[in-house]
Scaffold this motif. Sequence first.
Motif, PDB file in Angstrom:
ATOM      1  N   GLY A   1      -2.036   7.991 -12.496  1.00  0.00           N
ATOM      2  CA  GLY A   1      -2.785   7.397 -11.447  1.00  0.00           C
ATOM      3  C   GLY A   1      -2.284   7.848 -10.109  1.00  0.00           C
ATOM      4  N   SER A   2      -0.943   8.298  -9.959  1.00  0.00           N
ATOM      5  CA  SER A   2      -0.390   8.388  -8.763  1.00  0.00           C
ATOM      6  C   SER A   2      -0.135  10.068  -8.525  1.00  0.00           C
ATOM      7  CB  SER A   2       0.895   7.498  -8.481  1.00  0.00           C
ATOM      8  OG  SER A   2       1.547   7.925  -7.370  1.00  0.00           O
ATOM      9  N   THR A   3       0.304  10.400  -7.359  1.00  0.00           N
ATOM     10  CA  THR A   3       0.567  11.662  -7.089  1.00  0.00           C
ATOM     11  C   THR A   3       2.048  11.841  -6.483  1.00  0.00           C
ATOM     12  OG1 THR A   3      -0.441  11.641  -5.211  1.00  0.00           O
ATOM     13  CG2 THR A   3      -1.903  12.647  -6.740  1.00  0.00           C
ATOM     14  N   THR A   4       2.654  10.593  -6.104  1.00  0.00           N
ATOM     15  CA  THR A   4       3.954  10.770  -5.657  1.00  0.00           C
ATOM     16  C   THR A   4       4.823   9.980  -6.680  1.00  0.00           C
ATOM     17  OG1 THR A   4       2.976  10.581  -3.704  1.00  0.00           O
ATOM     18  CG2 THR A   4       5.225  10.028  -3.666  1.00  0.00           C
ATOM     19  N   PRO A   5       6.043  10.874  -6.882  1.00  0.00           N
ATOM     20  CA  PRO A   5       6.981   9.959  -7.768  1.00  0.00           C
ATOM     21  C   PRO A   5       7.969   9.152  -7.046  1.00  0.00           C
ATOM     22  CG  PRO A   5       7.731  12.359  -7.540  1.00  0.00           C
ATOM     23  CD  PRO A   5       6.294  12.255  -6.668  1.00  0.00           C
ATOM     24  N   LEU A   6       8.756   8.512  -7.749  1.00  0.00           N
ATOM     25  CA  LEU A   6       9.682   7.488  -7.016  1.00  0.00           C
ATOM     26  C   LEU A   6      10.800   7.667  -8.120  1.00  0.00           C
ATOM     27  CD1 LEU A   6      10.584   5.797  -4.892  1.00  0.00           C
ATOM     28  CD2 LEU A   6       9.861   3.875  -6.225  1.00  0.00           C
ATOM     29  N   TYR A   7      12.013   8.136  -7.791  1.00  0.00           N
ATOM     30  CA  TYR A   7      13.297   8.435  -8.153  1.00  0.00           C
ATOM     31  C   TYR A   7      14.326   7.484  -7.974  1.00  0.00           C
ATOM     32  CZ  TYR A   7      10.904  12.866  -9.386  1.00  0.00           C
ATOM     33  OH  TYR A   7      10.350  13.889  -9.747  1.00  0.00           O
ATOM     34  N   ARG A   8      15.098   7.069  -8.992  1.00  0.00           N
ATOM     35  CA  ARG A   8      16.278   6.125  -8.788  1.00  0.00           C
ATOM     36  C   ARG A   8      17.348   6.958  -9.104  1.00  0.00           C
ATOM     37  NH1 ARG A   8      15.046   3.238 -13.129  1.00  0.00           N
ATOM     38  NH2 ARG A   8      14.033   1.216 -11.977  1.00  0.00           N
ATOM     39  N   VAL A   9      18.302   7.013  -8.064  1.00  0.00           N
ATOM     40  CA  VAL A   9      19.579   7.867  -8.119  1.00  0.00           C
ATOM     41  C   VAL A   9      20.870   6.625  -8.147  1.00  0.00           C
ATOM     42  CG1 VAL A   9      21.132   9.393  -6.657  1.00  0.00           C
ATOM     43  CG2 VAL A   9      18.622   9.286  -6.338  1.00  0.00           C
ATOM     44  N   GLN A  10      21.541   7.023  -9.102  1.00  0.00           N
ATOM     45  CA  GLN A  10      22.534   6.188  -9.470  1.00  0.00           C
ATOM     46  C   GLN A  10      23.984   6.896  -9.388  1.00  0.00           C
ATOM     47  OE1 GLN A  10      21.533   3.561 -13.061  1.00  0.00           O
ATOM     48  NE2 GLN A  10      19.629   4.496 -12.847  1.00  0.00           N
ATOM     49  N   TRP A  11      25.013   6.243  -8.857  1.00  0.00           N
ATOM     50  CA  TRP A  11      26.211   6.831  -9.142  1.00  0.00           C
ATOM     51  C   TRP A  11      27.362   5.412  -9.072  1.00  0.00           C
ATOM     52  CZ3 TRP A  11      23.565   6.156  -4.628  1.00  0.00           C
ATOM     53  CH2 TRP A  11      24.205   5.652  -3.412  1.00  0.00           C
ATOM     54  N   LYS A  12      28.438   5.928  -9.539  1.00  0.00           N
ATOM     55  CA  LYS A  12      29.621   4.894  -9.363  1.00  0.00           C
ATOM     56  C   LYS A  12      30.803   5.767  -9.908  1.00  0.00           C
ATOM     57  CE  LYS A  12      29.420   3.492 -14.278  1.00  0.00           C
ATOM     58  NZ  LYS A  12      29.477   2.323 -15.305  1.00  0.00           N
ATOM     59  N   ARG A  13      32.005   5.381  -9.396  1.00  0.00           N
ATOM     60  CA  ARG A  13      33.276   5.812  -9.914  1.00  0.00           C
ATOM     61  C   ARG A  13      33.398   5.705 -11.415  1.00  0.00           C
ATOM     62  NH1 ARG A  13      35.237   3.055  -6.092  1.00  0.00           N
ATOM     63  NH2 ARG A  13      36.609   2.008  -7.361  1.00  0.00           N
ATOM     64  N   THR A  14      34.263   6.506 -12.001  1.00  0.00           N
ATOM     65  CA  THR A  14      34.344   6.163 -13.496  1.00  0.00           C
ATOM     66  C   THR A  14      35.039   5.232 -13.698  1.00  0.00           C
ATOM     67  OG1 THR A  14      36.599   7.570 -13.319  1.00  0.00           O
ATOM     68  CG2 THR A  14      34.467   8.775 -13.997  1.00  0.00           C
ATOM     69  N   ASP A  15      35.995   4.525 -12.806  1.00  0.00           N
ATOM     70  CA  ASP A  15      36.500   3.122 -13.015  1.00  0.00           C
ATOM     71  C   ASP A  15      36.104   2.050 -12.411  1.00  0.00           C
ATOM     72  OD1 ASP A  15      37.101   4.214 -10.606  1.00  0.00           O
ATOM     73  OD2 ASP A  15      39.366   3.580 -10.343  1.00  0.00           O
ATOM     74  N   GLN A  16      34.958   2.341 -12.030  1.00  0.00           N
ATOM     75  CA  GLN A  16      34.073   1.128 -11.155  1.00  0.00           C
ATOM     76  C   GLN A  16      33.218   0.612 -12.312  1.00  0.00           C
ATOM     77  OE1 GLN A  16      32.117   2.663  -7.803  1.00  0.00           O
ATOM     78  NE2 GLN A  16      31.048   0.882  -7.246  1.00  0.00           N
ATOM     79  N   HIS A  17      33.013  -0.854 -12.019  1.00  0.00           N
ATOM     80  CA  HIS A  17      32.121  -1.694 -12.843  1.00  0.00           C
ATOM     81  C   HIS A  17      30.767  -1.637 -12.445  1.00  0.00           C
ATOM     82  CE1 HIS A  17      36.215  -3.534 -13.828  1.00  0.00           C
ATOM     83  NE2 HIS A  17      35.555  -3.618 -15.036  1.00  0.00           N
ATOM     84  N   SER A  18      30.763  -1.814 -11.040  1.00  0.00           N
ATOM     85  CA  SER A  18      29.131  -1.928 -10.482  1.00  0.00           C
ATOM     86  C   SER A  18      28.688  -0.235 -10.261  1.00  0.00           C
ATOM     87  CB  SER A  18      29.258  -2.578  -9.061  1.00  0.00           C
ATOM     88  OG  SER A  18      30.111  -1.715  -8.324  1.00  0.00           O
ATOM     89  N   THR A  19      27.237  -0.273 -10.138  1.00  0.00           N
ATOM     90  CA  THR A  19      26.687   1.146 -10.063  1.00  0.00           C
ATOM     91  C   THR A  19      25.662   0.836  -8.866  1.00  0.00           C
ATOM     92  OG1 THR A  19      26.324   1.280 -12.603  1.00  0.00           O
ATOM     93  CG2 THR A  19      24.726   2.423 -11.181  1.00  0.00           C
ATOM     94  N   ASN A  20      25.963   2.017  -7.981  1.00  0.00           N
ATOM     95  CA  ASN A  20      25.216   2.049  -6.600  1.00  0.00           C
ATOM     96  C   ASN A  20      23.727   2.749  -6.953  1.00  0.00           C
ATOM     97  OD1 ASN A  20      27.495   1.621  -4.720  1.00  0.00           O
ATOM     98  ND2 ASN A  20      28.494   2.867  -6.321  1.00  0.00           N
ATOM     99  N   ILE A  21      22.943   2.340  -6.083  1.00  0.00           N
ATOM    100  CA  ILE A  21      21.415   2.727  -6.452  1.00  0.00           C
ATOM    101  C   ILE A  21      20.744   2.957  -5.157  1.00  0.00           C
ATOM    102  CG2 ILE A  21      19.327   2.180  -7.591  1.00  0.00           C
ATOM    103  CD1 ILE A  21      20.636   0.460  -9.647  1.00  0.00           C
ATOM    104  N   GLU A  22      20.046   4.133  -5.054  1.00  0.00           N
ATOM    105  CA  GLU A  22      19.131   4.218  -4.001  1.00  0.00           C
ATOM    106  C   GLU A  22      17.995   5.139  -4.389  1.00  0.00           C
ATOM    107  OE1 GLU A  22      20.436   6.403  -0.545  1.00  0.00           O
ATOM    108  OE2 GLU A  22      22.110   5.076  -0.055  1.00  0.00           O
ATOM    109  N   TYR A  23      16.738   4.835  -3.667  1.00  0.00           N
ATOM    110  CA  TYR A  23      15.545   5.391  -4.010  1.00  0.00           C
ATOM    111  C   TYR A  23      15.021   6.450  -3.093  1.00  0.00           C
ATOM    112  CZ  TYR A  23      15.174   1.035  -7.078  1.00  0.00           C
ATOM    113  OH  TYR A  23      15.413   0.434  -8.129  1.00  0.00           O
ATOM    114  N   THR A  24      14.420   7.474  -3.795  1.00  0.00           N
ATOM    115  CA  THR A  24      13.865   8.699  -2.992  1.00  0.00           C
ATOM    116  C   THR A  24      12.562   9.195  -3.668  1.00  0.00           C
ATOM    117  OG1 THR A  24      14.327  10.810  -2.183  1.00  0.00           O
ATOM    118  CG2 THR A  24      15.243  10.152  -4.063  1.00  0.00           C
ATOM    119  N   GLY A  25      11.628   9.741  -3.187  1.00  0.00           N
ATOM    120  CA  GLY A  25      10.562  10.467  -3.345  1.00  0.00           C
ATOM    121  C   GLY A  25      10.768  11.950  -3.668  1.00  0.00           C
ATOM    122  N   ASP A  26      11.913  12.514  -3.134  1.00  0.00           N
ATOM    123  CA  ASP A  26      12.128  13.751  -3.128  1.00  0.00           C
ATOM    124  C   ASP A  26      13.032  14.193  -4.505  1.00  0.00           C
ATOM    125  OD1 ASP A  26      10.855  13.908  -0.906  1.00  0.00           O
ATOM    126  OD2 ASP A  26      12.688  13.499   0.297  1.00  0.00           O
TER     127      ASP A  26
END
Length: 1152
Positions: free
Chosen positions: A525-550
Amino acid sequence: MAVRVFQFSVVFAIGFCFGPAAESAVATGVTEIPLSLYLKDPEDVIVGRGQSATLKCEAMSSSRGWNVYWSWLYEGNLILANDTRRQIRDNGSLYIPKVAGKKMEGEYQCLARNDIGAVISNPAKLKIATISREFIQQPNNVSVAEQQPVVLPCQIQSTPDALIHWERDNKPLPHSTRYVPLPLGALLITSTHSSDTGFYRCVATNKILKKTKRSKSGQLTVLPPPRSIEPPKFLPLGIAPYITTLVGNNLTLYCAVTGWPTPTIQWLKNMSVVVGNSSVFELRNVSEDVFGNYSCSASNTGGYDVMHYQIQVEQPPYFNVTPVSVSYPSARTVRLDCQVKGIPQPEISWLKNGEVLETVGRIKMQQSGLVLSHSFTTDAGLYQCVAVNSAGRAWVSAQLIPYFSESRPSPPQNVQCRSFDDSSICLMWDAPTNVTIQAYSVYAFSSVRTQDFVTNHTNLLANGLDSSTNYTFYVRSYSKVASDQSNNVSCQTGIKGERNLKVERLTETSVKLTWSNVSNDIPCGSTTPLYRVQWKRTDQHSTNIEYTGDLKKIISGLRPSATYEFHVESSTNKNDPSPAVYFSLSNEKANTETTLSTSDYSGIIDELNNTLPIPQQVEADPLSPYSINLTWMNVEENEKVFFTVCYVEAQDDRKCEKGHLIKSETNYVEIRNLRPNTKYEFKVRSEDLRGSASPFSHSVQVRTPVDVPSPVQDLKYKIINASTVCIKWRAPLHKNGKLVKYVVLYTPDQNRPLEQWHNLDVPATQTMIKKCWPFEDDAVTVVLTKLKSDAQYTVLVRAATEAGLSNPTVPLNFAIKDELPHNNDSQDDQYYKQKLVILTGIALGISISIVCVLCCVSCIIFRRRCVKREALARARLRASNNYYPSSTGVPYAGTSLQLRHQESCTAEAHEMQHLVSEEGATHIPPLTPTHLDTKGGAGFPNGQLNGTLKHAHINGHVANGHVHITENPRYDYHDCNGHMMNPRKPPKQESLLPSLRNCARRKPRGSCADDFRNSQHMLPTGELQGIAPYDISQTNSLRLPEISASSKLAKQNEISLANNVRPNETPSEVYENGKIRHHDTAEISKIPDYNSNCNSELNEMYKLQSGSLANDVLDMSKDNDLNVTQMTCLDDSFSVLPASHRKISPALGPNG
């Protein structure tokens, strides 16, 4: 009764058969209509080569104005109008001017069409007549002994089958039962005679070609009978042993056997039943049960032989249920019933307008017929149910005409679909513009199953589909009525496309991510996607998250020379199977040739435009299952700033900014009171004293560690015997994960190190042990054995999960010798004793219940028998001896009525029994229906309901005391047992006065008039001075002498007829119907009351002086009914029974 049951059964059967159908038709709006087109199948045609042929097709329309159009098919292909070799005439027949060769032969079908639809006929075969030049078989010279059978062969190929007859010596063969023609043309002579010698030949004739073929002649020589014994031997007949015939046909079986002496022939079915005894066995009008194995056995003194036939019976298809032509509203489910029988069972197929109907999706073929769900206008047409088996082909037709409202909406337009995931397909369409749509229905069907969906939107994510399966969809819209179907679209389930995530280094602290889209990236029902970009260091417990439609993203603020894990997924799919990509900033060189657009640096430019920088390198490290340490890097070190931290559970629908907020002056903070094993989202922003604030940083997610379970609950023990103890506990209140096991630690010396305690592992699924701790369904138990009775034991129990062991509970301490039971019963004995007590209690309760039920049943049976016995006794006495039971004998002059006292089944004394004369006449004088005297009248039963009086009145007033209706009470003198004393003697003259004296003492004035009036007939002539005899026929009022009552006892027992006068009060005047009458006093002779012998008090009352009572006038000028029946109030002293056992009810007269 039987007739009524039969009528009810017939009505029920008719209603059951026709009622539901009619009701269904009315409910669904489906109506039957006549079939609009009838078609008769063409017949097979055989013509000679080069001749013309005509195939007829008879079709008729049931309605005038509907034209019929014909077309023909040859071998399933439509014959074109410009075909010069075949012509379709105006009457629908197919004309072939010249059948030139084999290419003209074959199957032809007629297709008739009208404005509704079309039907197609069964195939008709066109054949070219032929006859071969030579015989396949023909007679040869043969010799045979007399009385032996012989077969003369003859066979020729012909279309149609040639007619064959035989000649002997060039003359037609004479008629004889010994000459039997066989199916293929051969001749069987069952028993040869010497006269059969001669030359034989067969003659074959083709009627179509009018050609005749004659075979060569073969000589038959008949020899004398054999002189030696020859065993039976069957002759070949050229007939296959497997024969198929149709139901209703005639079938003939043959066998020819030689041998000497002549063999005895028997026909057996399934080698058990004898069905014939000649060479020719004929079966007429074959039925289904004819099939089986038929054997021709031949035997003589030389031996035995047998020949077998296997008979198979077939039956062409015939319909026992045929479809009905109907007209129906749109979007309804329509059923065309069609059931067929035949041998073998025919196969059914359906045709629509002469073409094969695809029964997929909403159109399903069931055993009972054809079902069309969600009908459309395209469903209109003529349907044919075609049944085929090896015996033939048959069909029956019906038509469907759906009707639609003129205001129906248009179908949805531009329907599109795309694969979404393994079990879903996304559909989108455009809404109709001519009407307001209330809902859409989407239908999906594959080769396996059909599904339907409903939605209010112009898109739908069809879930629950089979993986890797092609589906076809169509959509229809609904306003007040349904539209037609949309165009069909097809898609296959499954994820299409791959992520192809790539990482490119830009600087020492930034990278660029690019990726490709997959089918489930864009929400349905939509024409625009929304992506969840995740990254973290290999020795890191937490995960960083940002969103983008590109399809690209620049990540900055990374640590130089660190290795990172990058992952991109769609926000609509939290379980994206795309793999993560690991990238090390130390091994890669910056790509200086990469050209970045302004949009690539949009995030960085936004950060530079802000007054305060956004905190960078936000990281969250779990400290415990309940706390997390959050750190970040402060970019602006020269200015005094503080920070705001927001956090919320990642599964929460709220945004982080709407969650919990914490202020911090440092670049770290410890967040407490979190939940174990829960993912949290954190963000940080900078703020200054001027009130300026930066945007929140990107999200950081981390999961708190799993906590160990809480201690177990309800830890208890129980001594079983001198060496065994039962330990019981319940699961922890907070499990914090899945329990794996329980660890039971126990020791006789609590000073030992914990590692040296006895260790016992108990699975978390441990069930209750009944012998250990019964009646604890949700408890976990374990038995500790081989314990020392004189030792002091300490027990600990800990629950275990993947996170570890729980904290121990408060230890259990026990010594077996201190708590060992005094009795020596084992645990099993105690358990069974306890169980025995329970079972004994249950048995005792059931026994008491049964006894109570039996007592109740016995009482009911005894009561019914008692009532029946009393009724039967009265009936027998009434029928035979003219006796009527009564508690008091009351003879009446002029009738043959006799009374016999009968003891009642109840313990209550009856005031009066109803008396009826045996002749059916009553002693009540005939009165008009509107008048009721004290003896009752025609309307007497009125006013009584279920044995009680409604609105009972006494002299116009409602009685307060007991009521005794004096309906002609002519008493006999009884003793205490109820028997008549001196029944043959007339009553004494003095017997009336004591009764009246008692009445004067106990009753109010006026009520004794009834007693006096009803007792007149018992007095001799002249007994009363100045009192005229009572004659109801002479006057409507009765004047009685006044009797004075001066006794104190009479005043105390006097009962007022008025409601406001109590028993101890003496009214000055007594009113009857508003009238008071006083007359002269008269002396009344003494008559004992009928209860006086049974009551000593009454005997004493007779001794009282006579009083005077004012006579009342009974006003009978008005219509009196049961409500104003003259009654006498009886006080408690009048009854013989004690007051606690007395129950006196109003009693009715003889007619009541």
